[in-house]
Design a protein around this motif. Sequence first.
Motif, short mmCIF file in Angstrom:
data_model
loop_
_atom_site.label_atom_id
_atom_site.label_comp_id
_atom_site.label_asym_id
_atom_site.label_seq_id
_atom_site.Cartn_x
_atom_site.Cartn_y
_atom_site.Cartn_z
N ALA A 84 81.79 85.02 79.68
CA ALA A 84 81.28 86.27 80.26
C ALA A 84 79.88 86.59 79.73
N ARG A 85 79.68 86.36 78.44
CA ARG A 85 78.38 86.69 77.83
C ARG A 85 77.28 85.74 78.31
N ASP A 86 77.62 84.46 78.40
CA ASP A 86 76.58 83.49 78.77
C ASP A 86 76.19 83.57 80.23
N THR A 87 77.09 84.08 81.07
CA THR A 87 76.80 84.05 82.51
C THR A 87 76.65 85.44 83.13
N ASN A 88 77.22 86.46 82.51
CA ASN A 88 77.34 87.80 83.11
C ASN A 88 78.15 87.73 84.42
N LEU A 89 79.05 86.74 84.51
CA LEU A 89 79.88 86.63 85.71
C LEU A 89 81.26 87.25 85.46
N LEU A 90 81.96 87.49 86.56
CA LEU A 90 83.25 88.18 86.52
C LEU A 90 84.39 87.18 86.30
N ILE A 91 85.37 87.59 85.51
CA ILE A 91 86.56 86.74 85.32
C ILE A 91 87.60 87.06 86.40
N ALA A 129 75.02 75.77 81.97
CA ALA A 129 73.70 75.63 81.34
C ALA A 129 73.14 77.02 81.04
N PRO A 130 72.26 77.14 80.04
CA PRO A 130 71.65 78.45 79.78
C PRO A 130 70.88 78.93 81.02
N ARG A 131 70.85 80.27 81.19
CA ARG A 131 70.17 80.83 82.36
C ARG A 131 68.66 80.85 82.19
N CYS A 160 76.45 104.12 76.20
CA CYS A 160 77.31 103.40 77.15
C CYS A 160 77.30 101.91 76.77
N ILE A 161 78.42 101.45 76.23
CA ILE A 161 78.44 100.21 75.48
C ILE A 161 78.06 98.97 76.30
N ASN A 162 78.45 98.92 77.57
CA ASN A 162 78.16 97.70 78.34
C ASN A 162 76.72 97.65 78.81
N VAL A 163 76.05 98.80 78.79
CA VAL A 163 74.68 98.84 79.30
C VAL A 163 73.69 98.54 78.18
N THR A 164 73.87 99.22 77.03
CA THR A 164 72.87 99.07 75.98
C THR A 164 73.18 97.90 75.04
N ALA A 165 74.47 97.57 74.86
CA ALA A 165 74.78 96.48 73.94
C ALA A 165 75.14 95.18 74.67
N ALA A 166 75.12 95.22 76.00
CA ALA A 166 75.41 94.00 76.76
C ALA A 166 74.59 94.04 78.05
N GLU A 167 74.96 93.20 79.01
CA GLU A 167 74.11 93.06 80.20
C GLU A 167 74.63 93.85 81.39
N GLY A 168 75.39 94.91 81.09
CA GLY A 168 75.91 95.73 82.19
C GLY A 168 77.08 95.06 82.88
N ASN A 169 77.43 95.59 84.03
CA ASN A 169 78.58 95.06 84.75
C ASN A 169 78.32 93.63 85.25
N PRO A 170 79.40 92.86 85.46
CA PRO A 170 79.23 91.49 85.94
C PRO A 170 78.50 91.44 87.30
N ILE A 171 77.86 90.29 87.52
CA ILE A 171 76.98 90.15 88.69
C ILE A 171 77.73 90.39 90.01
N GLU A 172 78.92 89.78 90.16
CA GLU A 172 79.63 89.91 91.45
C GLU A 172 80.01 91.37 91.73
#
Length: 491
Positions: free
Chosen positions: A16-23, A84-86, A408-420
């Motif tokens: 999830a962290r490496d891709t910001n994709l949804l599980i 692969a890394p983005r 807001c933990i997913n916005v400031t400490a991560a990349e926000g909601n998953p891309i999809e």
Amino acid sequence: MTDPHATAERILRRFARDTNLLIAGRPIRVSAEAEDTATALAVAGMARALGARLVEDDATGPDVLDIEIDGDNAALSLGGAPLAPRGDAAGRLDFARAHMPVSNALATEIREAGTVRGLRIGVSMTLEPKTANLALLLADAGADVAVYAHPDETDPAVAQALRERGVPVDADPDLSGTAEREAALAWLRRGFDVVVDDGSHLVRLAHEAAPELIEGWIGVTEETTSGLTPLRALHAAGLLRTPVVAVNDAATKTGFDNRYGTGQSCVLAIADLIEHVDATVRDLPVLVIGYGPVGVGVAAHLTALGAHVSVAEIDPLRALLATHDGYEVGRAEDLAHGALVVSCTGVAGTVTRELLELAGIVAVAGGVPGEVDLDESSLQPVVVAGAPVPHLDVDVERGTLVLDRGGCINVTAAEGNPIEIMDLSFATQLAAIRSLVEERPGIGVHALPDDAVGHVAATAAHVRGVALDAAPASSAADADWRSRRYRDIDA
Ligand SMILES: NC(=O)c1ccc[n+]([C@@H]2O[C@H](COP(=O)([O-])OP(=O)(O)OC[C@H]3O[C@@H](n4cnc5c(N)ncnc54)[C@H](O)[C@@H]3O)[C@@H](O)[C@H]2O)c1
């Protein structure tokens, strides 16, 4: 060997962290040698609990995630190619674009219909790769787009990449206080036909400080629950000056973004952060405060990681729903003792000083200022191996860990909601912009019409290859309204 559940959690968090994709909804295949069977089973079970679909050996497709367990580690491949890394910001932007087919489809329709050609559209949102793509899609459709992002909600590299693609961006991470307010007002003075807002911060600022700027607006599309609440209050007070489309309330937004997106991104961001102090959600009692769509998603994702979750709610209907989902429901002060407390209310003052004192760890998934009643003066960075851990503080007076200083933990400490998820939310935004421009509703807060929501859902199902069952052909009997039960057999 490490606990298979801990390994499973780490592998899924890494994806999830490496891709910001949804599980959730993702086809996943897990393979392992015999000695790693326990880990493979744990990964499969956790992925399934997070909403993934386990697929057979012969399944192929660009979305299939292969997890090949190797001891405490795993090799990950997506669509048959090793993950692969983005890359840099431009690479992350392109990666996100490639996973936003629904927004692409809606934007193409808008471009072909000429809906936004020549319109000035202001986009005020957390600036990361998905938002950047929304701005680019609108620009590609012929709009004159300008972006604003709050200093705390700006990825400077993405801002620069967007500027390099021709979209003006006002986002200076170094601004604060009056200078920041001036920058927001200066952006509003660019003059817009449509404003796309998130949290209604810019729209409220215009109402408070520069109402003359609102005069020419066709209207506003508002992304989130916490932005709509004050806009409705503004309207109730007779002070709203513009039409607003409530993007948040569309089922294609709330039912996925608030529920699945926030659930995954907030819970995994929390797990990533507390790992720095060797804590896991499985080892703590967890209290979710607020059981709206965000609370539902957060509780479900925490449960999927193996946490013991309880819920506090003030609304009887939502409290009942939580009991039917299998959670202990009670008063926050009775459940917070030593717990990881996650506020999902979007209401200021939810985590009171008393709760802060009782809790072990506090995090916010809702995201309004002051959701945690913090005592800033007693916060100190957590230091691990001689270095402070970003986004992790301890309230030294109360002994409580505070994540992201109550942001807001997913916005400031991560990349926000998953891309999809944002693909669906932004497709809904695009449908709302189209509806606003074509229908020109009057001043007020309006739901996105059902046919527009249905169109987003049908487009998403189509581009994601979700086959729909065929409705039975309508027959004359369907049109006959008379009761079959009490049919007059003598007539
Ligand atoms: N982090 C994100 O990416 C993200 C995404 C979507 C929404 N949000 C935000 O999350 C928040 C919640 O969204 P939602 O759609 O679930 O909202 P909602 O209003 O539907 O649900 C909030 C729930 O909290 C309850 N509540 C309020 N105060 C409470 C208290 N003191 N104690 C117990 N319960 C309380 C309410 O009764 C309600 O059921 C909003 O601010 C929204 O804007 C964040």
